[in-house]
Scaffold this motif. Structure first.
Motif, PDB file in Angstrom:
ATOM      1  N   LEU A  59       1.040  -1.182  -0.291  1.00 21.36           N
ATOM      2  CA  LEU A  59       0.386  -0.098   0.059  1.00 21.36           C
ATOM      3  C   LEU A  59       0.695   1.268  -0.042  1.00 21.36           C
ATOM      4  N   SER A  60       1.832   1.072   0.376  1.00 21.54           N
ATOM      5  CA  SER A  60       3.199   2.212   0.545  1.00 21.54           C
ATOM      6  C   SER A  60       3.428   2.624  -0.563  1.00 21.54           C
ATOM      7  N   ARG A  61       3.431   4.039  -1.107  1.00 23.67           N
ATOM      8  CA  ARG A  61       4.440   3.841  -2.114  1.00 23.67           C
ATOM      9  C   ARG A  61       5.707   3.968  -1.785  1.00 23.67           C
ATOM     10  N   ARG A  62       6.454   4.466  -0.848  1.00 22.54           N
ATOM     11  CA  ARG A  62       7.629   4.173  -0.535  1.00 22.54           C
ATOM     12  C   ARG A  62       8.261   2.774  -1.122  1.00 22.54           C
ATOM     13  N   CYS A  63       6.850   1.989  -0.313  1.00 16.15           N
ATOM     14  CA  CYS A  63       7.596   0.082  -0.375  1.00 16.15           C
ATOM     15  C   CYS A  63       8.134  -0.365  -2.192  1.00 16.15           C
ATOM     16  N   VAL A  64       6.712   0.432  -2.814  1.00 20.85           N
ATOM     17  CA  VAL A  64       7.210   0.390  -3.785  1.00 20.85           C
ATOM     18  C   VAL A  64       7.979   0.714  -4.827  1.00 20.85           C
ATOM     19  N   ALA A  65       8.642   1.681  -4.298  1.00 17.38           N
ATOM     20  CA  ALA A  65      10.052   2.295  -5.008  1.00 17.38           C
ATOM     21  C   ALA A  65      10.819   1.579  -4.388  1.00 17.38           C
ATOM     22  N   ALA A  66      10.641   0.729  -3.152  1.00 16.45           N
ATOM     23  CA  ALA A  66      12.176   0.405  -2.696  1.00 16.45           C
ATOM     24  C   ALA A  66      11.967  -1.218  -3.629  1.00 16.45           C
ATOM     25  N   THR A  67      10.984  -1.531  -3.558  1.00 17.64           N
ATOM     26  CA  THR A  67      11.002  -3.231  -3.810  1.00 17.64           C
ATOM     27  C   THR A  67      11.184  -3.077  -5.248  1.00 17.64           C
ATOM     28  N   ARG A  68      10.839  -2.251  -6.156  1.00 16.95           N
ATOM     29  CA  ARG A  68      11.361  -1.551  -7.743  1.00 16.95           C
ATOM     30  C   ARG A  68      12.713  -1.938  -7.447  1.00 16.95           C
ATOM     31  N   LEU A  69      13.216  -0.934  -6.800  1.00 12.24           N
ATOM     32  CA  LEU A  69      14.587  -1.045  -7.021  1.00 12.24           C
ATOM     33  C   LEU A  69      15.657  -1.893  -6.685  1.00 12.24           C
ATOM     34  N   ASN A  70      14.981  -2.271  -5.459  1.00 16.26           N
ATOM     35  CA  ASN A  70      15.766  -4.314  -5.178  1.00 16.26           C
ATOM     36  C   ASN A  70      15.953  -5.120  -6.467  1.00 16.26           C
ATOM     37  N   CYS A  71      14.750  -4.761  -7.233  1.00 15.35           N
ATOM     38  CA  CYS A  71      14.653  -5.686  -8.614  1.00 15.35           C
ATOM     39  C   CYS A  71      14.999  -5.623  -8.774  1.00 15.35           C
ATOM     40  N   LEU A  72      15.019  -3.964  -9.698  1.00 16.52           N
ATOM     41  CA  LEU A  72      15.722  -3.480 -10.260  1.00 16.52           C
ATOM     42  C   LEU A  72      17.646  -4.148 -10.300  1.00 16.52           C
ATOM     43  N   LEU A  73      18.235  -3.722  -9.169  1.00 14.68           N
ATOM     44  CA  LEU A  73      19.406  -4.196  -8.767  1.00 14.68           C
ATOM     45  C   LEU A  73      20.293  -5.632  -8.145  1.00 14.68           C
ATOM     46  N   HIS A  74      18.862  -6.211  -8.314  1.00 10.69           N
ATOM     47  CA  HIS A  74      19.290  -7.626  -8.239  1.00 10.69           C
ATOM     48  C   HIS A  74      18.984  -8.390  -9.552  1.00 10.69           C
ATOM     49  N   GLY A  75      18.147  -7.970 -10.462  1.00 19.69           N
ATOM     50  CA  GLY A  75      18.054  -8.478 -11.665  1.00 19.69           C
ATOM     51  C   GLY A  75      16.990  -9.119 -11.225  1.00 19.69           C
ATOM     52  N   ALA A  76      16.187  -9.372 -10.525  1.00 16.64           N
ATOM     53  CA  ALA A  76      14.591 -10.082 -10.694  1.00 16.64           C
ATOM     54  C   ALA A  76      13.461  -9.651 -10.948  1.00 16.64           C
ATOM     55  N   PRO A  77      13.109  -9.672 -12.464  1.00 15.32           N
ATOM     56  CA  PRO A  77      11.991  -9.800 -13.157  1.00 15.32           C
ATOM     57  C   PRO A  77      10.429  -9.711 -12.317  1.00 15.32           C
ATOM     58  N   ALA A  78      10.204  -9.021 -11.647  1.00 16.58           N
ATOM     59  CA  ALA A  78       9.284  -8.997 -10.522  1.00 16.58           C
ATOM     60  C   ALA A  78       8.002  -8.584 -10.834  1.00 16.58           C
ATOM     61  N   ARG A  79       6.825  -8.157 -10.759  1.00 15.09           N
ATOM     62  CA  ARG A  79       5.906  -7.584 -11.048  1.00 15.09           C
ATOM     63  C   ARG A  79       5.317  -7.338  -9.741  1.00 15.09           C
ATOM     64  N   VAL A  80       5.572  -5.202  -9.838  1.00 17.03           N
ATOM     65  CA  VAL A  80       5.105  -4.736  -8.489  1.00 17.03           C
ATOM     66  C   VAL A  80       4.047  -3.547  -8.504  1.00 17.03           C
ATOM     67  N   HIS A  81       3.580  -3.639  -7.700  1.00 10.37           N
ATOM     68  CA  HIS A  81       1.385  -3.008  -7.335  1.00 10.37           C
ATOM     69  C   HIS A  81       1.390  -2.549  -6.105  1.00 10.37           C
ATOM     70  N   ARG A  82       1.073  -1.435  -6.355  1.00  9.70           N
ATOM     71  CA  ARG A  82       1.116  -0.183  -5.118  1.00  9.70           C
ATOM     72  C   ARG A  82      -0.690  -0.496  -5.015  1.00  9.70           C
ATOM     73  N   GLY A  83      -1.398  -0.898  -3.848  1.00  5.75           N
ATOM     74  CA  GLY A  83      -2.527  -1.309  -3.112  1.00  5.75           C
ATOM     75  C   GLY A  83      -2.442  -2.116  -2.088  1.00  5.75           C
ATOM     76  N   ASP A  84      -4.470  -2.257  -2.001  1.00  8.95           N
ATOM     77  CA  ASP A  84      -3.956  -2.746  -0.605  1.00  8.95           C
ATOM     78  C   ASP A  84      -4.335  -4.340  -0.997  1.00  8.95           C
ATOM     79  N   LEU A  85      -4.005  -5.616  -0.314  1.00  7.01           N
ATOM     80  CA  LEU A  85      -3.995  -5.858  -0.348  1.00  7.01           C
ATOM     81  C   LEU A  85      -4.074  -7.081  -1.642  1.00  7.01           C
ATOM     82  N   PHE A  86      -5.133  -7.327  -1.530  1.00  2.00           N
ATOM     83  CA  PHE A  86      -5.533  -8.355  -2.785  1.00  2.00           C
ATOM     84  C   PHE A  86      -5.881  -7.368  -4.430  1.00  2.00           C
TER      85      PHE A  86
END
Length: 215
Positions: A59-86
């Motif tokens: 739900l947190s914009r900061r968490c979404v940004a941090a996860t996107r950056l960490n996935c980029l730094l580690h080369g992980a092709p994850a989809r990252v969404h901002r939102g409430d649980l499911f």
């Protein structure tokens, strides 16, 4: 694993480590959903264990940004969404769902939205977010899918098992670890004692991982 963790984002700790250890048994070849991803630590753990795909939600914009950056730094092709649980994945099903939700009992039922406390405050019984994860997991699991949830003993693991089973899953406590209180739990020790959630003077916390399985 080195992770970028800006101010206001929950730093991976013992509960994340305990959940990641169990995650390693199930992730390979599965589509994995990480709810409340924080820094993306569990999303990255799933990717490293051979997940077919990884989706992370916070739900947190900061968490979404941090996860996107960490996935980029580690080369992980994850989809990252901002939102409430499911909500961001309402139409999808996954082979595995992992969640390290807020679970520390707080003074009131009003949950913070724009302070660091949103990462741990979870209402008077610590279950404000936890129960919502339990209620929604079955509808987002594929046949044979698994949900893994970590939280403190003070929230009542039996209630988590019962709540998951009420949705048709088979559930058990599969991991336990006893650790010293961290800063947040220490700050709430008197509150927890008054509510009878811990014994007087007890400053050790039992963490549990509850596993729910869909047939």
């Amino acid at each position: 694993m080195i992770l970028f963790c800006p101010p206001g984002v929950y730093r991976a700790q013992s509960d994340t480590e305990l959940l990641a250890g169990r995650l390693a048994r199930h992730a390979a070849g599965r589509d994995v959903l990480d709810l409340g991803t924080g820094t993306g630590a569990l999303a990255l753990a799933a990717w490293r264990e051979g997940a077919a795909s990884v989706t992370a939600v916070d739900l947190s914009r900061r968490c979404v940004a941090a996860t996107r950056l960490n996935c980029l730094l580690h080369g992980a092709p994850a989809r990252v969404h901002r939102g409430d649980l499911f909500e961001p994945v309402a139409t999808r099903r996954f082979g595995m769902i992992v969640a390290n939700p807020p679970y520390v009992p707080s003074e009131t039922s009003v949950l913070p939205r724009h302070t660091p406390g949103r990462s741990w405050d979870a209402g008077p019984d610590g279950r404000a977010v936890l129960d919502r994860v339990c209620d929604g997991a079955a509808d987002h699991l594929e046949p044979g899918g698994v949900v893994l949830i970590v939280h403190s003993q003070v929230c009542g693991p039996e209630a988590t098992v019962e709540r998951l089973e009420r949705t048709g899953l088979t559930a058990d406590v599969v991991e336990r670890a006893r650790i010293p209180f961290g800063p947040v739990m220490r700050s709430r020790a008197n509150l927890l004692e008054r509510r009878g959630l811990i014994e007087p003077g007890d400053r050790l916390e039992e963490l549990v991982v509850v596993e729910g399985r869909r047939g």
